[in-house]
Design a protein around this motif. Structure first.
Motif, PDB file in Angstrom:
ATOM      1  N   THR A  15      45.118  42.397  38.617  1.00  0.00           N
ATOM      2  CA  THR A  15      46.894  43.326  40.187  1.00  0.00           C
ATOM      3  C   THR A  15      46.150  44.467  40.296  1.00  0.00           C
ATOM      4  O   THR A  15      45.069  44.752  40.154  1.00  0.00           O
ATOM      5  CB  THR A  15      47.589  43.418  38.582  1.00  0.00           C
ATOM      6  OG1 THR A  15      47.012  44.455  37.561  1.00  0.00           O
ATOM      7  CG2 THR A  15      47.930  41.781  37.405  1.00  0.00           C
ATOM      8  N   GLU A  16      46.740  44.464  41.057  1.00  0.00           N
ATOM      9  CA  GLU A  16      46.554  45.970  41.755  1.00  0.00           C
ATOM     10  C   GLU A  16      46.246  46.949  41.300  1.00  0.00           C
ATOM     11  O   GLU A  16      45.346  47.457  41.820  1.00  0.00           O
ATOM     12  CB  GLU A  16      47.979  46.169  43.696  1.00  0.00           C
ATOM     13  CG  GLU A  16      46.999  47.533  44.070  1.00  0.00           C
ATOM     14  CD  GLU A  16      46.725  47.290  45.244  1.00  0.00           C
ATOM     15  OE1 GLU A  16      45.767  47.600  45.424  1.00  0.00           O
ATOM     16  OE2 GLU A  16      46.709  46.028  45.705  1.00  0.00           O
ATOM     17  N   SER A  17      46.664  47.054  40.195  1.00  0.00           N
ATOM     18  CA  SER A  17      46.689  48.774  39.815  1.00  0.00           C
ATOM     19  C   SER A  17      45.319  47.840  38.403  1.00  0.00           C
ATOM     20  O   SER A  17      44.262  48.944  38.076  1.00  0.00           O
ATOM     21  CB  SER A  17      47.558  48.621  38.299  1.00  0.00           C
ATOM     22  OG  SER A  17      47.431  47.227  37.597  1.00  0.00           O
ATOM     23  N   ASP A  18      44.061  46.738  38.996  1.00  0.00           N
ATOM     24  CA  ASP A  18      43.074  47.223  38.256  1.00  0.00           C
ATOM     25  C   ASP A  18      41.875  47.394  39.316  1.00  0.00           C
ATOM     26  O   ASP A  18      40.795  47.209  38.414  1.00  0.00           O
ATOM     27  CB  ASP A  18      43.073  45.697  37.861  1.00  0.00           C
ATOM     28  CG  ASP A  18      43.729  45.232  36.619  1.00  0.00           C
ATOM     29  OD1 ASP A  18      43.877  45.570  35.690  1.00  0.00           O
ATOM     30  OD2 ASP A  18      44.452  43.712  36.735  1.00  0.00           O
ATOM     31  N   PHE A  19      42.197  47.913  40.446  1.00  0.00           N
ATOM     32  CA  PHE A  19      41.041  48.657  40.919  1.00  0.00           C
ATOM     33  C   PHE A  19      40.538  49.491  40.149  1.00  0.00           C
ATOM     34  O   PHE A  19      39.193  48.614  40.260  1.00  0.00           O
ATOM     35  CB  PHE A  19      41.203  48.560  42.968  1.00  0.00           C
ATOM     36  CG  PHE A  19      40.334  49.399  43.153  1.00  0.00           C
ATOM     37  CD1 PHE A  19      39.737  48.586  44.206  1.00  0.00           C
ATOM     38  CD2 PHE A  19      40.279  50.577  43.560  1.00  0.00           C
ATOM     39  CE1 PHE A  19      38.081  49.154  44.443  1.00  0.00           C
ATOM     40  CE2 PHE A  19      39.401  51.110  44.201  1.00  0.00           C
ATOM     41  CZ  PHE A  19      38.185  50.333  44.680  1.00  0.00           C
ATOM     42  N   ASP A  20      40.471  50.367  39.867  1.00  0.00           N
ATOM     43  CA  ASP A  20      39.359  51.185  39.328  1.00  0.00           C
ATOM     44  C   ASP A  20      38.693  50.236  38.126  1.00  0.00           C
ATOM     45  O   ASP A  20      36.935  50.547  38.449  1.00  0.00           O
ATOM     46  CB  ASP A  20      39.796  52.137  39.047  1.00  0.00           C
ATOM     47  CG  ASP A  20      41.113  53.443  40.074  1.00  0.00           C
ATOM     48  OD1 ASP A  20      40.227  53.765  41.010  1.00  0.00           O
ATOM     49  OD2 ASP A  20      41.860  54.267  39.295  1.00  0.00           O
ATOM     50  N   ALA A  46      33.870  47.441  47.562  1.00  0.00           N
ATOM     51  CA  ALA A  46      34.799  47.401  46.690  1.00  0.00           C
ATOM     52  C   ALA A  46      36.411  46.922  47.112  1.00  0.00           C
ATOM     53  O   ALA A  46      36.767  45.919  46.176  1.00  0.00           O
ATOM     54  CB  ALA A  46      34.768  48.199  45.361  1.00  0.00           C
ATOM     55  N   ARG A  47      37.264  47.792  47.456  1.00  0.00           N
ATOM     56  CA  ARG A  47      38.317  47.850  47.790  1.00  0.00           C
ATOM     57  C   ARG A  47      38.593  46.556  48.804  1.00  0.00           C
ATOM     58  O   ARG A  47      39.585  45.792  48.323  1.00  0.00           O
ATOM     59  CB  ARG A  47      38.424  48.931  48.648  1.00  0.00           C
ATOM     60  CG  ARG A  47      39.933  49.183  48.938  1.00  0.00           C
ATOM     61  CD  ARG A  47      41.095  48.625  48.033  1.00  0.00           C
ATOM     62  NE  ARG A  47      41.238  50.107  47.418  1.00  0.00           N
ATOM     63  CZ  ARG A  47      42.144  49.775  46.195  1.00  0.00           C
ATOM     64  NH1 ARG A  47      42.883  49.155  46.186  1.00  0.00           N
ATOM     65  NH2 ARG A  47      42.118  51.265  45.487  1.00  0.00           N
TER      66      ARG A  47
END
Length: 185
Positions: A15-20, A46-47
């Protein structure tokens, strides 16, 4: 959205919140030692890759089925597991399986548990016909995951791949739907 559970793990779409977490995993030198071709170094790269993963999940002809892998009890990220669709045939999809975890989780059976669940999903819910994967021969832990998951050794390519300043041998494994079904009768 794909969410799979094992006794100890949750495997789910990013999900979007998993980027880090994604960025941390894909830039970790030890985790990605055998995966130099997909290791990332820059946050911008990465982004862009992560945005591509999220966009691919929305497509009808989805290509990437890599899942965030976390401990069920603490939700700590363990790694990533999944497959890429390399072709489609009248009998089903052809896919290439991949997986990687942080070294602190090596040797605990997490990846074998995760791979077996992903194979179950692939063969019973996603019309996968053939799974292929491989590793460098020196990566004994990765080969053991393949063996424990029922994959069958298909080839050994001597001095096949340049890695860490020398040529190394690569092993290739496969599993066909009917082979998986015969193991799970």
């Amino acid at each position: 959205m794909i969410t799979l559970e094992t006794d100890r793990l949750i495997l789910r779409d990013y999900t979007e919140s998993d980027f880090d977490a994604y960025y941390k995993l894909k830039t970790d030198d030890k985790t990605m030692y055998y995966m130099q071709d997909i290791k990332l170094d820059l946050e911008d790269d990465a982004r862009a890759e992560f945005e591509g993963v999220l966009a691919d999940m929305e497509k009808l002809d989805r290509e990437f089925y890599f899942l965030h892998m976390e401990l069920k009890d603490t939700h700590e990220q363990v790694g990533s597991v999944g497959y890429t669709v390399t072709g489609t045939t009248p009998v089903g999809k052809l896919v290439h399986l991949g997986y990687f975890t942080y070294p602190k989780f090596w040797g605990n059976g997490y990846m074998s548990e995760a791979v077996q669940k992903v194979l179950e999903f692939a063969f019973t819910q996603d019309n996968v016909y053939r799974v292929t994967t491989g590793c460098l021969a020196e990566n004994i832990g990765s080969e053991r995951v393949m063996q424990k998951s029922g994959l069958i050794k298909e080839a050994e390519h001597i001095d096949y791949e340049w890695h860490d300043d020398r040529m190394k041998t690569r092993l290739e494994y496969r599993l066909l739907r009917h082979e998986w079904e015969s193991m799970h009768k």
